[in-house]
Motif scaffolding. Sequence first.
Motif, short mmCIF file in Angstrom:
data_model
loop_
_atom_site.label_atom_id
_atom_site.label_comp_id
_atom_site.label_asym_id
_atom_site.label_seq_id
_atom_site.Cartn_x
_atom_site.Cartn_y
_atom_site.Cartn_z
N THR A 48 3.15 144.08 126.97
CA THR A 48 2.42 144.11 128.23
C THR A 48 1.80 142.75 128.51
O THR A 48 1.01 142.24 127.69
CB THR A 48 1.31 145.17 128.21
N SER A 49 2.12 142.15 129.64
CA SER A 49 1.48 140.89 130.02
C SER A 49 0.01 141.12 130.31
O SER A 49 -0.39 142.16 130.85
CB SER A 49 2.16 140.31 131.27
N ALA A 50 -0.83 140.15 129.94
CA ALA A 50 -2.28 140.32 130.11
C ALA A 50 -2.96 138.96 130.06
O ALA A 50 -2.36 137.94 129.70
CB ALA A 50 -2.84 141.23 129.01
N VAL A 51 -4.23 138.96 130.47
CA VAL A 51 -5.08 137.78 130.36
C VAL A 51 -6.30 138.17 129.54
O VAL A 51 -6.96 139.16 129.83
CB VAL A 51 -5.51 137.26 131.75
N PHE A 59 0.35 141.61 125.13
CA PHE A 59 0.08 142.51 124.01
C PHE A 59 1.40 143.03 123.44
O PHE A 59 2.34 143.34 124.18
CB PHE A 59 -0.77 143.71 124.44
N VAL A 60 1.47 143.14 122.14
CA VAL A 60 2.57 143.82 121.46
C VAL A 60 2.00 145.06 120.79
O VAL A 60 1.06 144.97 120.00
CB VAL A 60 3.24 142.90 120.40
N ARG A 118 -2.15 146.82 117.76
CA ARG A 118 -1.96 146.01 118.96
C ARG A 118 -2.35 144.56 118.66
O ARG A 118 -3.44 144.30 118.15
CB ARG A 118 -2.78 146.56 120.12
N GLN A 119 -1.45 143.65 119.02
CA GLN A 119 -1.69 142.23 118.79
C GLN A 119 -1.55 141.50 120.12
O GLN A 119 -0.61 141.76 120.89
CB GLN A 119 -0.66 141.70 117.80
N PHE A 120 -2.49 140.57 120.39
CA PHE A 120 -2.43 139.74 121.60
C PHE A 120 -1.91 138.36 121.23
O PHE A 120 -2.39 137.72 120.28
CB PHE A 120 -3.80 139.61 122.24
N PRO A 123 1.23 131.63 124.39
CA PRO A 123 1.09 131.84 125.83
C PRO A 123 1.93 133.02 126.29
O PRO A 123 2.51 133.73 125.47
CB PRO A 123 1.63 130.52 126.40
N GLY A 124 1.98 133.20 127.62
CA GLY A 124 2.77 134.30 128.17
C GLY A 124 4.26 134.11 127.95
O GLY A 124 4.73 133.02 127.62
N LEU A 125 5.02 135.17 128.16
CA LEU A 125 6.46 135.14 127.95
C LEU A 125 7.18 134.41 129.09
O LEU A 125 6.78 134.50 130.26
CB LEU A 125 7.01 136.56 127.84
#
Length: 255
Positions: A48-51, A59-60, A118-120, A123-125
């Motif tokens: 899930t993309s997040a800030v 998040f994975v 859950r791991q954050f 940078p973004g994908l």
Amino acid sequence: MRRQSLLVSYFLMFLIVIAGCESNKEEDLSSEATVENSHLKVELVDITSAVQDNQAGFFVDVIVTSLHPSYDVRIDFNYAMDKVITTSLDTKHEAASIYTFDYTASAHSLEPDQILIRQFYTPGLEETAHVLHVPFYAKPLYHNRNITFKELSHQSNHIEHNDFKIISLEVKQHTLNLIASDVHEMKGLEVTLLIDDETIYPAFQTTNVEETTNLLHGTYEFTQPISEPFNLKLQRPKLDDLIWTFHLSTPISSP
């Protein structure tokens, strides 16, 4: 209930990754979104993309399910994802925080034999990345040096306790013949009888451990006949630092 402890989690993750690199007992599994061994099923269920803290990332989510009724998925293992993971473009993403939950991102409760990690990452994908690779680690915490098999008969086969397996056990009067395997080093295993809370050592023994299979063949002679049922007490020479590695990968959906 969500449990969050960043300092402890980072320290735990560091220990697990380092131990995984050094351990000669690491168990490598195939690269899939769902991978399992005899104890755990590990599923990469969501990206899930997040800030977070003004950092763009994602998040994975990984759900771990216990496959062994003797062990609690929440307290008998430590878990971690790699601190740095990669995509099919070989782009590196670094972990920023780790959490554990007993419910999913959509607020669905998990089963008692499940836990969500859950791991954050930042940078973004990238939009052009197709596959995400996530090495996941589980460290069993329940192994004991001392193990007791209770109320054994003179012929006992295929019995397991604390991941120690008695493949074949046969008693003839004073003599006990044992074939067994273990997840830990077998050379130097101490085999005794436990009678009325007293430890009885063999007067004579011969053992052979196959190095490639860690299979023990032992003959133990005692000064008294072995009556059934009887209790067999084992002491492992040491506990190896075991790390199970699950190589997870999953396609990445376009943003």
